[in-house]
Design a protein around this motif. Sequence first.
Motif, mmCIF file in Angstrom:
data_model
loop_
_atom_site.group_PDB
_atom_site.id
_atom_site.type_symbol
_atom_site.label_atom_id
_atom_site.label_comp_id
_atom_site.label_asym_id
_atom_site.label_seq_id
_atom_site.Cartn_x
_atom_site.Cartn_y
_atom_site.Cartn_z
ATOM 1 N N MET A 42 3.668 21.892 25.435
ATOM 2 C CA MET A 42 4.448 23.041 25.903
ATOM 3 C C MET A 42 4.075 24.284 25.107
ATOM 4 O O MET A 42 3.896 24.231 23.890
ATOM 5 N N GLY A 43 3.957 25.394 25.829
ATOM 6 C CA GLY A 43 3.736 26.687 25.201
ATOM 7 C C GLY A 43 4.767 27.692 25.670
ATOM 8 O O GLY A 43 5.763 27.345 26.308
ATOM 9 N N LEU A 44 4.521 28.945 25.367
ATOM 10 C CA LEU A 44 5.447 29.986 25.789
ATOM 11 C C LEU A 44 5.321 30.312 27.264
ATOM 12 O O LEU A 44 6.246 30.878 27.856
ATOM 13 N N TRP A 45 4.194 29.936 27.885
ATOM 14 C CA TRP A 45 3.941 30.350 29.254
ATOM 15 C C TRP A 45 3.825 29.187 30.223
ATOM 16 O O TRP A 45 4.044 29.371 31.420
ATOM 17 N N GLU A 70 15.148 30.640 22.559
ATOM 18 C CA GLU A 70 14.083 30.788 21.563
ATOM 19 C C GLU A 70 12.728 31.054 22.207
ATOM 20 O O GLU A 70 11.894 31.791 21.660
ATOM 21 N N LEU A 71 12.493 30.496 23.402
ATOM 22 C CA LEU A 71 11.226 30.743 24.077
ATOM 23 C C LEU A 71 11.170 32.140 24.687
ATOM 24 O O LEU A 71 10.124 32.795 24.680
ATOM 25 N N ARG A 72 12.305 32.602 25.226
ATOM 26 C CA ARG A 72 12.327 33.954 25.790
ATOM 27 C C ARG A 72 12.061 34.994 24.699
ATOM 28 O O ARG A 72 11.222 35.882 24.871
ATOM 29 N N LEU A 76 8.611 37.714 23.720
ATOM 30 C CA LEU A 76 8.668 39.146 23.443
ATOM 31 C C LEU A 76 8.143 39.457 22.048
ATOM 32 O O LEU A 76 7.368 40.410 21.860
ATOM 33 N N LEU A 77 8.555 38.668 21.063
ATOM 34 C CA LEU A 77 8.140 38.934 19.686
ATOM 35 C C LEU A 77 6.646 38.720 19.494
ATOM 36 O O LEU A 77 5.985 39.485 18.776
ATOM 37 N N PRO A 130 9.334 34.007 15.369
ATOM 38 C CA PRO A 130 9.425 33.112 16.533
ATOM 39 C C PRO A 130 8.855 31.728 16.280
ATOM 40 O O PRO A 130 9.414 30.734 16.758
ATOM 41 N N VAL A 131 7.748 31.656 15.534
ATOM 42 C CA VAL A 131 7.163 30.337 15.250
ATOM 43 C C VAL A 131 8.133 29.487 14.435
ATOM 44 O O VAL A 131 8.344 28.300 14.724
ATOM 45 N N SER A 132 8.741 30.084 13.435
ATOM 46 C CA SER A 132 9.695 29.338 12.607
ATOM 47 C C SER A 132 10.949 28.973 13.393
ATOM 48 O O SER A 132 11.528 27.895 13.196
ATOM 49 N N TRP A 133 11.377 29.852 14.282
ATOM 50 C CA TRP A 133 12.568 29.572 15.088
ATOM 51 C C TRP A 133 12.324 28.384 16.018
ATOM 52 O O TRP A 133 13.151 27.464 16.108
ATOM 53 N N VAL A 134 11.192 28.371 16.706
ATOM 54 C CA VAL A 134 10.870 27.250 17.592
ATOM 55 C C VAL A 134 10.719 25.962 16.775
ATOM 56 O O VAL A 134 11.181 24.887 17.191
#
Length: 218
Positions: A42-45, A70-72, A76-77, A130-134
């Motif tokens: 899975m990726g962001l897109w 977190e993905l949305r 953006l970030l 974002p990387v740390s959040w995911v």
Amino acid sequence: AKAQAGGMLLALLGWVSSCVTTFVPLWKNLNLELNELEVWNMGLWQVCITQEEGVVECQAHGSFLALPPELRISRLLMCLSNGLGLLGCLLAALGLEGWRTCEDKPGRKRRLLLAGGVTLGVAGITTLVPVSWVAYNTVLDFWDETVPDIVPRWEFGEATFLGWFAGAFLAAGGLLLACSACSTRTAAPLAPACRQAPAARGLAGGHHLHPKNADLVI
């Protein structure tokens, strides 16, 4: 000059890694125990399925609003980070000592270098967040005791580690460039004094020669 070259190299490496992290579907990996021949990524897109034969099938996420928060926000970030990284590299490149731009205005070159370093630092932060959040949410879901053990769990993908390296490189490169700009500004006022020193010595010597020349004329 070495600090500027090293900072620029780190910044470019971090920016390229950040762009790769944004678009590759390797943020999360999932291995199905019922069918070990398939690996879900899975990726962001998009989400991709890799089969044993090497066949990869990808499908884009259906709706932006249907994604987890977190993905949305990560989308953006990461896009913001890519833009800031490019802008920071351009500003810092114009302020490097080796470039001929604005050579007659050293103050402007220092400001460009400092602005590029700060922009790259912000780009590094917008990559790490974002990387740390995911990654944090992936850990929470993996150890969630309310989910039955038979349910497959998502794990860290390669893009997670690449994103951490990208953010660290961007931040380190921006810090080096900003520090080199500040050190150049501190050392700049000493240059005129060094250039004036020979002239001062020549004038001092000239005062000693005048009396002798006057005696010869008389």
